[in-house]
Design a protein around this motif. Structure first.
Motif, PDB file in Angstrom:
ATOM      1  N   GLU A 156       7.375   4.061  -0.380  1.00  0.00           N
ATOM      2  CA  GLU A 156       8.276   3.585   0.662  1.00  0.00           C
ATOM      3  C   GLU A 156       8.354   2.057   0.610  1.00  0.00           C
ATOM      4  O   GLU A 156       7.324   1.382   0.549  1.00  0.00           O
ATOM      5  N   GLU A 159      22.259   6.614   0.970  1.00  0.00           N
ATOM      6  CA  GLU A 159      22.953   6.508   2.252  1.00  0.00           C
ATOM      7  C   GLU A 159      22.745   5.123   2.870  1.00  0.00           C
ATOM      8  O   GLU A 159      23.683   4.510   3.383  1.00  0.00           O
ATOM      9  N   VAL A 160      21.525   4.626   2.799  1.00  0.00           N
ATOM     10  CA  VAL A 160      21.229   3.311   3.392  1.00  0.00           C
ATOM     11  C   VAL A 160      21.942   2.204   2.611  1.00  0.00           C
ATOM     12  O   VAL A 160      22.472   1.252   3.201  1.00  0.00           O
ATOM     13  N   SER A 178      18.829   9.966   0.646  1.00  0.00           N
ATOM     14  CA  SER A 178      18.541   9.158   1.845  1.00  0.00           C
ATOM     15  C   SER A 178      18.601   7.670   1.528  1.00  0.00           C
ATOM     16  O   SER A 178      19.057   6.864   2.344  1.00  0.00           O
ATOM     17  N   MET A 206       0.825  -1.210   0.000  1.00  0.00           N
ATOM     18  CA  MET A 206       0.000   0.000   0.000  1.00  0.00           C
ATOM     19  C   MET A 206       0.857   1.257   0.000  1.00  0.00           C
ATOM     20  O   MET A 206       0.480   2.273  -0.536  1.00  0.00           O
ATOM     21  N   ALA A 207       2.039   1.126   0.575  1.00  0.00           N
ATOM     22  CA  ALA A 207       2.876   2.318   0.680  1.00  0.00           C
ATOM     23  C   ALA A 207       3.761   2.497  -0.543  1.00  0.00           C
ATOM     24  O   ALA A 207       4.532   3.427  -0.601  1.00  0.00           O
ATOM     25  N   ASP A 263       9.206  -1.158   2.576  1.00  0.00           N
ATOM     26  CA  ASP A 263       9.410  -1.572   3.963  1.00  0.00           C
ATOM     27  C   ASP A 263       8.975  -3.020   4.166  1.00  0.00           C
ATOM     28  O   ASP A 263       8.750  -3.757   3.193  1.00  0.00           O
ATOM     29  N   ALA A 264       8.833  -3.412   5.421  1.00  0.00           N
ATOM     30  CA  ALA A 264       8.506  -4.809   5.730  1.00  0.00           C
ATOM     31  C   ALA A 264       7.106  -5.196   5.285  1.00  0.00           C
ATOM     32  O   ALA A 264       6.781  -6.381   5.244  1.00  0.00           O
ATOM     33  N   SER A 265       6.276  -4.206   4.944  1.00  0.00           N
ATOM     34  CA  SER A 265       4.904  -4.528   4.545  1.00  0.00           C
ATOM     35  C   SER A 265       4.797  -4.867   3.066  1.00  0.00           C
ATOM     36  O   SER A 265       3.806  -5.448   2.635  1.00  0.00           O
ATOM     37  N   LEU A 267      16.232  -3.733   1.489  1.00  0.00           N
ATOM     38  CA  LEU A 267      17.567  -4.109   1.015  1.00  0.00           C
ATOM     39  C   LEU A 267      17.618  -5.610   0.725  1.00  0.00           C
ATOM     40  O   LEU A 267      18.209  -6.037  -0.271  1.00  0.00           O
ATOM     41  N   THR A 300      11.121   7.153  -1.423  1.00  0.00           N
ATOM     42  CA  THR A 300      11.498   8.099  -0.371  1.00  0.00           C
ATOM     43  C   THR A 300      12.030   7.418   0.879  1.00  0.00           C
ATOM     44  O   THR A 300      12.555   8.076   1.774  1.00  0.00           O
ATOM     45  N   PHE A 301      11.884   6.079   0.946  1.00  0.00           N
ATOM     46  CA  PHE A 301      12.364   5.368   2.145  1.00  0.00           C
ATOM     47  C   PHE A 301      12.641   3.926   1.783  1.00  0.00           C
ATOM     48  O   PHE A 301      11.886   3.309   1.034  1.00  0.00           O
ATOM     49  N   ILE A 302      13.744   3.385   2.331  1.00  0.00           N
ATOM     50  CA  ILE A 302      14.002   1.954   2.176  1.00  0.00           C
ATOM     51  C   ILE A 302      14.454   1.392   3.521  1.00  0.00           C
ATOM     52  O   ILE A 302      15.377   1.906   4.155  1.00  0.00           O
ATOM     53  N   ALA A 303      13.751   0.359   3.980  1.00  0.00           N
ATOM     54  CA  ALA A 303      14.096  -0.311   5.232  1.00  0.00           C
ATOM     55  C   ALA A 303      15.069  -1.449   4.944  1.00  0.00           C
ATOM     56  O   ALA A 303      15.321  -1.798   3.784  1.00  0.00           O
ATOM     57  N   SER A 304      15.602  -2.061   5.993  1.00  0.00           N
ATOM     58  CA  SER A 304      16.510  -3.190   5.788  1.00  0.00           C
ATOM     59  C   SER A 304      15.805  -4.317   5.039  1.00  0.00           C
ATOM     60  O   SER A 304      16.438  -5.022   4.249  1.00  0.00           O
TER      61      SER A 304
END
Lengths: 139, 154
Positions: free
Chosen positions: A24, A115-116, A112, A1-2, A26-28, A63, A56-60
């Motif tokens: 974004e 950087e990750v 951002s 959804m994100a 992420d884990a979802s 990755l 705009t965002f990446i969680a582990s």
């Protein structure tokens, strides 16, 4: 959804499939990304360019998804989603042996997200381009 | 204009959010942390670090703490001096992420610790990470990051 994914196919001398990620990662939703790429590979995609300009965002977990995508695009099974650092152990070994894969390339990463990738060393697994145009021209 | 009494007290920046232990709620947590970072006038890199660390911490609680079982996670963010302090509380089995060893790529993959990569990112993003058991069961995790720019942030 994100996160939304948009796929374009560019038929040049070397056909390239461009997958744009917007939102974004992420884990979802990271497993969905792997599933999407598995479908692309099954339908014949062999050169995948992931456009990160809208991410705009990446969680582990994201990755891990990128690492899994590399495995899928090289005709291998993705690792267990909980594989974590084990995946990066393999990445490190592969890069040290000079095996930089080219089946999956990245473009347009925001600072951002870059950087990750750098903080985990995953950046070494990918050829990265500043934008989609220069990336497509490089094939 | 005539002194500190006319300045808003810094403690005015304080937000609390309680979410179900569900990865679908991570986006809400990140949005709340961004709101706090903006209210604290934190630089962009500070905001990114806070969002990263809180996302990784909450994800670990959902995936490795509650392990898919129902639960609640409470996130409190406040400005203390120049520090943005995030307190994350759960009722999951006690686990101290600060005990996760730093990544050692010479360790065989099958000896990895779950969540180790997220903890690695948390450490790089935060100034301090503290853990203590929560009275009555669970965990209290306290993440701190100065809003004052680090040297590389300019």
């Amino acid at each position: 959804m994100a996160m939304l994914t948009t796929v374009d196919r560019i038929e040049g001398d070397v056909p390239v499939t461009v997958m744009a990620l917007d939102g974004e990662l992420d884990a979802s939703n990271y497993l969905r990304l792997v599933d999407d790429v598995r479908e692309l590979y099954a339908s014949g995609t062999r050169n995948l360019l992931i456009d990160l300009s809208g991410l705009t965002f990446i969680a582990s977990s994201g990755l891990v998804a990128l690492f899994s995508v590399v495995r899928v695009m090289n005709g291998e099974e993705p690792p267990d989603p909980e594989y974590g650092w084990g995946a990066f152990h393999e990445v490190s070994r592969g890069v040290e042996e000079g095996n930089v894969q080219t089946a999956v390339q990245l473009c347009g990463a925001q600072p951002s997200v870059s950087e990750v990738l750098q903080r985990t060393g995953l950046d070494r697994l990918f050829l990265s381009h500043p934008d989609r145009e220069s990336a497509v021209a490089s094939y | 204009m005539t002194g500190r009494s006319t300045d808003p007290p810094e403690s005015v920046v304080r937000r609390t959010l309680a979410v179900d232990a569900d990865v679908a709620r991570l986006a809400n947590v990140r949005a709340a942390i961004r709101d706090v970072a903006r209210a604290c006038e934190a630089p962009a890199t500070c905001m990114d670090d806070l969002v990263q660390a809180v996302d990784e911490a909450v994800t670990n609680i959902i995936v490795h703490g509650y392990r898919g079982l129902p639960g609640t996670i409470e996130v409190t963010a406040e400005l203390v001096g120049d520090d943005i302090v995030i307190t994350i509380e759960d009722r999951a089995p006690t686990f101290d992420p600060t005990t996760v060893p730093a990544p050692d790529l010479t360790i065989a993959p099958d000896r990895r610790r779950p969540g180790g990569m997220g903890v690695h990112l948390m450490r790089l993003a935060m100034d301090t990470i503290r853990h203590r058991p929560r009275p009555g069961g669970g965990n209290i995790l306290i993440l701190t990051r100065s809003r004052v720019a680090r040297p590389k942030e300019g």
